[in-house]
Write an enzyme that holds these catalytic residues in place. Structure first.
Site, PDB file in Angstrom:
ATOM      1  N   LEU A   3      12.252 -33.421 -86.255  1.00 12.22           N
ATOM      2  CA  LEU A   3      12.562 -32.096 -85.708  1.00 12.22           C
ATOM      3  C   LEU A   3      11.429 -31.157 -86.086  1.00 12.22           C
ATOM      4  O   LEU A   3      11.260 -30.809 -87.253  1.00 12.22           O
ATOM      5  CB  LEU A   3      13.883 -31.566 -86.284  1.00 12.22           C
ATOM      6  CG  LEU A   3      15.073 -32.520 -86.297  1.00 12.22           C
ATOM      7  CD1 LEU A   3      16.312 -31.806 -86.855  1.00 12.22           C
ATOM      8  CD2 LEU A   3      15.356 -33.064 -84.904  1.00 12.22           C
ATOM      9  N   LYS A  28      11.825 -21.717-104.129  1.00 13.17           N
ATOM     10  CA  LYS A  28      11.344 -22.953-104.769  1.00 13.17           C
ATOM     11  C   LYS A  28      11.756 -22.992-106.239  1.00 13.17           C
ATOM     12  O   LYS A  28      12.193 -24.025-106.755  1.00 13.17           O
ATOM     13  CB  LYS A  28       9.820 -23.026-104.646  1.00 13.17           C
ATOM     14  CG  LYS A  28       9.336 -23.168-103.215  1.00 13.17           C
ATOM     15  CD  LYS A  28       7.843 -22.891-103.127  1.00 13.17           C
ATOM     16  CE  LYS A  28       7.325 -23.033-101.715  1.00 13.17           C
ATOM     17  NZ  LYS A  28       5.978 -22.500-101.542  1.00 13.17           N
TER      18      LYS A  28
HETATM   19  N1  HSE Z   1       4.319 -20.474 -97.282  1.00 15.53           N
HETATM   20  C1  HSE Z   1       4.335 -21.427 -98.325  1.00 15.53           C
HETATM   21  C2  HSE Z   1       3.227 -21.118 -99.302  1.00 15.53           C
HETATM   22  C3  HSE Z   1       4.159 -22.810 -97.761  1.00 15.53           C
HETATM   23  O1  HSE Z   1       2.350 -20.315 -98.971  1.00 15.53           O
HETATM   24  O2  HSE Z   1       3.229 -21.683-100.388  1.00 15.53           O
HETATM   25  C4  HSE Z   1       4.370 -23.885 -98.790  1.00 15.53           C
HETATM   26  O3  HSE Z   1       5.698 -23.944 -99.187  1.00 15.53           O
END
Ligand code: HSE
Ligand code: NDP
Length: 433
Positions: free
Chosen positions: A9, A205
């Site tokens: 996807l 994260k």
């Molecule tokens: N937008 C994210 C970053 C991508 O700049 O780390 C990686 O997760």
């Protein structure tokens, strides 16, 4: 053995990279996985564009639900992004007995509990190595390599876009807007880059890392988040003058009262490891009681670095496809019935050192008054500089020793109410690992 069948996807930055890596390294990947991994269907919005990339052999649709319901597919790889549609697709894929590989930290940070529970009930795997720190196998490290340890803290640079912006502003004197535009062109930024620059992506994260490090539920709403939009050139330059660099760090730490979970710009010593992680590179430090500090460094965003993590997950799922679900590595490193309800500490209870910058009248007694307010709040000064400014003002910068945030805020409120103040107090946190 028959190839394992994958429905992909999204064929954008990460989906396109995944397609490339799987094709280029097909033979080695097959030798590692024990069978070939074959993408048999792709879902995108623009079918013609996708056709030009994947050729005639793969079925392409603009209806992703067709893919997650397709009985021939064993693994769904979700690389669309976003939360609402992606959540529906993942739950539908799970309901249809598919294993899922995703890079979608936003989705897992917000709906992880629901998704992992649904997957456990159905006996399927959800893997998400690409969701944290791009190509760095940090999830593998925490979920498997460090399981002997009581993890004390995890800290790192986990957003490539903001690290790129801060590096370019410092080394090439780009403006914030120029550096952000370059990060977008290089494919590092999220579809909506405010998630990057406001620290939200890093907090998503960090929430996943904290869950796996401490065996706690995914609690994104309790993370403290400050991005880099309020940072001034003055602070970047002053930090450098003082022997520090400013990095957007994610920090999660176990304390007696609970867990710290925070993302904010942080001064780190210029000669430290984290200070020297530049461009879109990511680095994560993990401190375990047995192993001490370990460091994981690599590309945190971009096409093939992220695809590296997606394909590694595909190989893991392929290897464990036929294993008893009870024998697989738990999604969040701890057995689902052994998760602990340790509180996430409010930012007021966090302990850090601080950088406090302010403009004051350059007159007798000012320093003494400020030092007294800090002392009244129980805050010890590590060092201080005074720089003369125009119009009889002076710029003061204090670096404190460790203090609790609420004490620092109390002192700042008192200092800001003093008659000699010519600016608000800029407060940044300072960490040495
Ligand atoms: N937008 C994210 C970053 C991508 O700049 O780390 C990686 O997760
Ligand atoms: P892109 O925007 O580059 O790609 C998104 C893809 O999804 C496109 O192919 C798009 O199709 C497709 N798509 C979007 N909406 C739909 C829909 N409704 N139905 C079908 N297909 C759809 O995103 P990225 O590849 O950058 O990011 C994907 C995921 O990976 C996100 O969750 C992101 O957070 C994560 N991630 C990204 C990293 C990076 O470096 N970019 C690093 C780590 C994680 P079309 O091409 O036709 O428009």
């Amino acid at each position: 053995m028959e190839p394992i069948k994958v429905g992909l996807l999204g064929l954008g930055v990460v989906g396109g990279g995944t397609w490339n890596v799987l094709r280029r390294n097909a033979e080695e990947i097959g030798r590692r996985a024990g069978r070939q991994i074959e993408i048999v269907r792709v879902a995108v919005r623009d079918v013609a564009k996708a056709r030009a990339k994947v050729g005639a052999d793969v079925q392409i649709t603009d209806d992703a639900f067709e893919v997650v319901r397709d009985p021939q597919i064993d693994i769904v790889v979700e690389l669309i992004g976003g939360v609402t549609l992606a959540r529906e697709l993942l739950l539908e894929a799970i309901a249809h007995g598919k294993h899922v590989v995703t890079a979608n930290k936003a989705l897992l940070a917000m709906h992880g509990t629901e998704i992992f529970e649904a997957a456990s009930r159905k006996g399927v795997m959800i893997t998400f190595e690409a969701a944290v720190a791009g190509g760095i196998p940090i999830i593998k490290a925490i979920r498997e390599g460090l399981t002997a340890n009581r993890i004390e803290w995890v800290a790192g640079i986990i957003n490539g876009t903001t690290n790129y912006i801060l590096s370019e502003m410092r080394t090439n004197k780009l403006t914030f807007a120029q550096a952000l535009q370059q990060a977008q062109q290089l494919g590092y930024a999220e579809a909506d880059p405010t998630a990057d620059i406001q620290g939200i992506d890093a907090a998503q994260k960090l929430t996943l890392l904290a869950s796996m490090a401490f065996g706690i539920p995914v609690q994104f709403s309790k993370a403290y988040i400050e991005g880099i939009t309020q940072l001034s050139d003055e602070d970047l330059e002053t930090a450098q003058y003082l022997g520090y660099r400013i990095k957007l760090l994610g920090i999660t730490r176990r304390r007696a009262q609970g867990i710290e979970l925070r993302v904010h710009p942080t001064l780190v010593p210029a000669n430290s490891i984290l200070a020297n992680v530049e461009d879109a590179m990511n680095a994560v430090l993990v401190n375990g009681d047995a192993v001490g500090q370990t460091l994981y460094y690599g590309k945190g965003a971009g096409e093939e670095p992220t695809a590296s993590a997606v394909v590694a997950d595909l190989i893991d799922v392929t290897r464990l496809h036929t294993a008893d679900p009870g024998q697989r590595v738990p999604h969040l490193a701890f057995q689902p019935d052994a998760m602990a309800d340790i509180p996430i500490l409010p930012i007021d209870e966090v302990v850090s050192s601080y950088y406090l910058r302010m403009m004051v009248d350059d007159v007798p007694g000012v320093l003494a008054d400020i030092a007294r307010e800090l002392s009244n709040a129980g805050i010890s000064i590590g060092s201080m500089i005074q720089q003369p400014s125009e119009q009889g003002y002076a710029r003061l910068v204090f670096l404190t020793h460790s203090a609790q945030e609420q004490a620092v805020n109390r002192a700042i409120a008192s200092i800001e109410s003093m008659p000699f103040m010519r600016s608000q107090v800029t407060r940044l946190r300072v960490e040495e690992f």
